[in-house]
Design an enzyme around this catalytic site. Structure first.
Site, short mmCIF file in Angstrom:
data_model
loop_
_atom_site.label_atom_id
_atom_site.label_comp_id
_atom_site.label_asym_id
_atom_site.label_seq_id
_atom_site.Cartn_x
_atom_site.Cartn_y
_atom_site.Cartn_z
N CYS A 1 0.84 -1.20 0.00
CA CYS A 1 0.00 0.00 0.00
C CYS A 1 0.87 1.25 0.00
O CYS A 1 1.64 1.47 0.94
CB CYS A 1 -0.90 -0.01 1.23
SG CYS A 1 -1.81 1.55 1.39
N CYS B 1 0.77 3.55 3.24
CA CYS B 1 1.14 3.09 4.57
C CYS B 1 2.49 3.67 5.02
O CYS B 1 3.34 3.98 4.19
CB CYS B 1 1.23 1.56 4.58
SG CYS B 1 -0.35 0.78 4.98
N ASN C 1 -14.04 8.89 -2.09
CA ASN C 1 -14.68 7.68 -2.59
C ASN C 1 -14.29 6.56 -1.62
O ASN C 1 -13.11 6.26 -1.49
CB ASN C 1 -14.19 7.32 -3.99
CG ASN C 1 -14.45 8.44 -4.99
OD1 ASN C 1 -15.39 9.21 -4.85
ND2 ASN C 1 -13.61 8.53 -6.01
N HIS D 1 -6.91 2.02 1.65
CA HIS D 1 -6.40 2.85 2.76
C HIS D 1 -7.15 4.19 2.74
O HIS D 1 -7.20 4.86 1.70
CB HIS D 1 -4.89 3.05 2.55
CG HIS D 1 -4.18 3.61 3.74
ND1 HIS D 1 -3.07 3.02 4.30
CD2 HIS D 1 -4.42 4.73 4.48
CE1 HIS D 1 -2.65 3.76 5.32
NE2 HIS D 1 -3.46 4.81 5.45
N HIS E 1 -8.61 7.61 2.37
CA HIS E 1 -8.08 8.83 1.76
C HIS E 1 -9.19 9.63 1.11
O HIS E 1 -10.25 9.09 0.78
CB HIS E 1 -7.02 8.49 0.69
CG HIS E 1 -7.56 7.80 -0.51
ND1 HIS E 1 -7.97 6.48 -0.50
CD2 HIS E 1 -7.82 8.24 -1.77
CE1 HIS E 1 -8.42 6.14 -1.70
NE2 HIS E 1 -8.35 7.20 -2.50
N CYS F 1 -30.61 28.08 4.74
CA CYS F 1 -31.13 28.44 6.06
C CYS F 1 -32.64 28.20 6.08
O CYS F 1 -33.19 27.67 7.06
CB CYS F 1 -30.83 29.90 6.38
SG CYS F 1 -29.08 30.23 6.73
N PHE G 1 -31.51 5.54 -17.73
CA PHE G 1 -32.51 6.59 -17.55
C PHE G 1 -31.87 7.87 -17.02
O PHE G 1 -32.15 8.97 -17.49
CB PHE G 1 -33.62 6.12 -16.59
CG PHE G 1 -34.60 7.20 -16.27
CD1 PHE G 1 -35.53 7.61 -17.22
CD2 PHE G 1 -34.59 7.84 -15.04
CE1 PHE G 1 -36.43 8.63 -16.94
CE2 PHE G 1 -35.49 8.86 -14.76
CZ PHE G 1 -36.41 9.26 -15.71
N GLU G 2 -30.99 7.73 -16.04
CA GLU G 2 -30.34 8.89 -15.44
C GLU G 2 -29.44 9.58 -16.47
O GLU G 2 -29.44 10.80 -16.58
CB GLU G 2 -29.53 8.47 -14.21
CG GLU G 2 -30.37 8.14 -12.99
CD GLU G 2 -31.07 6.79 -13.03
OE1 GLU G 2 -30.73 5.96 -13.91
OE2 GLU G 2 -31.98 6.55 -12.21
#
Lengths: 320, 320
Positions: free
Chosen positions: A30, A33, A138, A149, A151, A184, A293-294
């Site tokens: 990683c 790390c 993400n 890890h 982030h 608000c 669709f989206e």
């Protein structure tokens, strides 16, 4: 069609640029790390409380979508417009602990992450070619994370992207009509109704908003009006960090540790404080897919009413 | 914030509403196969060439996002706006063959699918509460398909969704300035440059567009100007269907049978022909994920320049 897209061929070098095999096998090495610091570009920010080991690092992305070393050149290509990919793309390594998720970190560490976003934003704002900064996280492969890890990422852009511009325009329109901040107003209405409030503290409110685009979409807002994350006080950041941590723990329990996207909505860089916009975080557990669709309509189908999501989260107990 | 979202709690009954276990195991019973017609609501259209068996069926969706039986009521809820979920949600079963993909069907069958979209559009347009129709196809689990048997979907909406409105506005603006259709302009420029042309036939052109949002995004346009799919001639539909089939076969070879979303961009319902808009199909292989940055900014990072995608597809040979 009035939209900017970042064409970043360098990112295709990433092993996972195309969904193919599962990204990093956790048995691999990683780069985030302790001990592997040389695998990342040199850090631009770090925290070392006792001089011994770091608790957080910010480094440039090894596969940047944009670069600060370029000249900002704009050009027309027939009907189209092009611009060199000037910008910054940084990674915030949120902890030295490979296995800990943001939800599991101590409260001070969540605050430390938001403060790192803010410090880097202040530094990036010094480059006047950069117009906005997008901070996002993400978590989990289904949410687009390529490394496990913990982030988050910061992307500073030489333009204000369409999604940000649309929200600012809607907020400005509301202010012109009512002379009040729409966020608000929404908070006041939701705190009276309670139906869509997922959690609240003295300094911050979490809502599953009216017309939520996906199940358990959440907004986390500071109670007191503040237009830009850039100028938020330490106390405001702490309030948001504490409520974020509660929500992350609630969704871990309620939705069985889902993948999620977390992101910041704030004013473009260097804007003076204003009365119409209100910075906030948005948290989207990844439970459904964006499909045809989206893409076709820009409209969303959400199978979970926000009132149900909020009620479910209110009833989910977590320990501090 | 100026957007409509369809809140459809009934769709949460679907086993796969939340990404969890893989949808239909192929060993299960397929509701779209011959012999299982009673598992779908009664059909609204079917083709039976020889009276014996059907080659295509259109049925209402069993888990509809919208329903025609409701009253169209609009109401204000404090700051927000609500509307009853009036609309239609239909499924086009594209073949009786459980294993065949749209790419593998004979050319006439691809044409038959597009004609079915058009026939249903004409019928749905008779309900004046409905303002637009979105036709789309999700192929493969990564693209949001919950059943593997080849099918597409039609959703008729009581409003014109934001994504459609934005594209129409951009096309209108171009026309006001130049008195030319922007899509005709783009096609002319691309056919001169060739760089971003993925394939072309006498009647249709396929481009990987400038500022493509994702790798191998493709547009398939009729060469001759036509604003609405509703009024396209049989010959135009055939030209688009034939080129679509070629492209589907090319991406199957070039990208190893990727999941994809396919969708129609056309005018809202019942609009008279105009000079500024040009209907077309968009095809998006699913090779990357929409993640935090895209959600936060409404902007996209694409690791594959459209020129590379187009060149790769031009060189990919397929047999008719």
């Amino acid at each position: 069609m009035g939209r900017w897209v970042i064409i970043a061929p360098e990112r295709a070098e990433r092993p996972s640029a195309f969904l193919r095999p599962p990204p990093e096998a956790d048995g691999g090495i990683c780069p985030f790390c302790p001990g592997n610091e040389s695998m990342t570009p040199p850090e631009v920010l770090s925290r070392r409380e006792d001089g011994a080991s770091w608790s957080l690092r910010v480094v440039p992305n090894r596969y940047p979508a944009l670069r600060t070393e370029l000249q900002l050149v704009r050009e027309g290509v027939g009907l189209f417009d092009g611009m060199a990919g000037v910008g910054a793309h940084e990674v915030v390594i949120e902890t030295s602990d490979h296995r800990a998720t943001l939800a599991e970190l101590p409260a001070e560490q969540t605050g430390s992450v938001l403060r790192a976003w803010q410090e880097r934003m202040a530094d990036l704002a010094r480059d006047i070619r950069l117009k906005s900064m997008i901070a996002f996280k993400n978590h989990g492969a289904a949410a687009g994370a390529t490394l496990s890890h913990a982030h988050s990422q910061l992307i500073a852009l030489p333009f204000v992207p369409g999604g940000v511009e649309t929200e600012l325009r809607a907020a400005r329109r509301h202010f012109e009509e009512k002379e009040r901040c729409i966020f608000c107003d929404v908070m006041a209405q939701e705190l009276r109704d309670k139906e869509r409030v997922a959690a609240e503290t003295e300094g911050a409110v979490a809502l599953s908003p009216w017309a939520a685009r996906s199940p358990f979409e959440l907004w986390i807002l500071p109670r007191s009006h503040c237009s830009s994350f850039e100028t938020a006080t330490a106390q405001e950041l702490r309030a948001i960090a504490d409520l974020l941590r509660i929500l992350l723990r609630k969704i871990d329990v309620a939705l069985e540790k889902p993948a999620f996207n977390l992101f910041l909505h704030t004013m473009p860089l260097r804007e003076p404080p204003n009365e119409y916009y209100h910075w906030h975080l948005e948290l989207k557990p990844v439970l459904t897919l964006q499909a045809g669709f989206e893409w076709a309509s820009g409209c969303y189908i959400n199978p979970t009413p926000p009132e149900e999501a909020a009620s479910f989260l209110r009833q989910t107990e977590v320990f501090p």
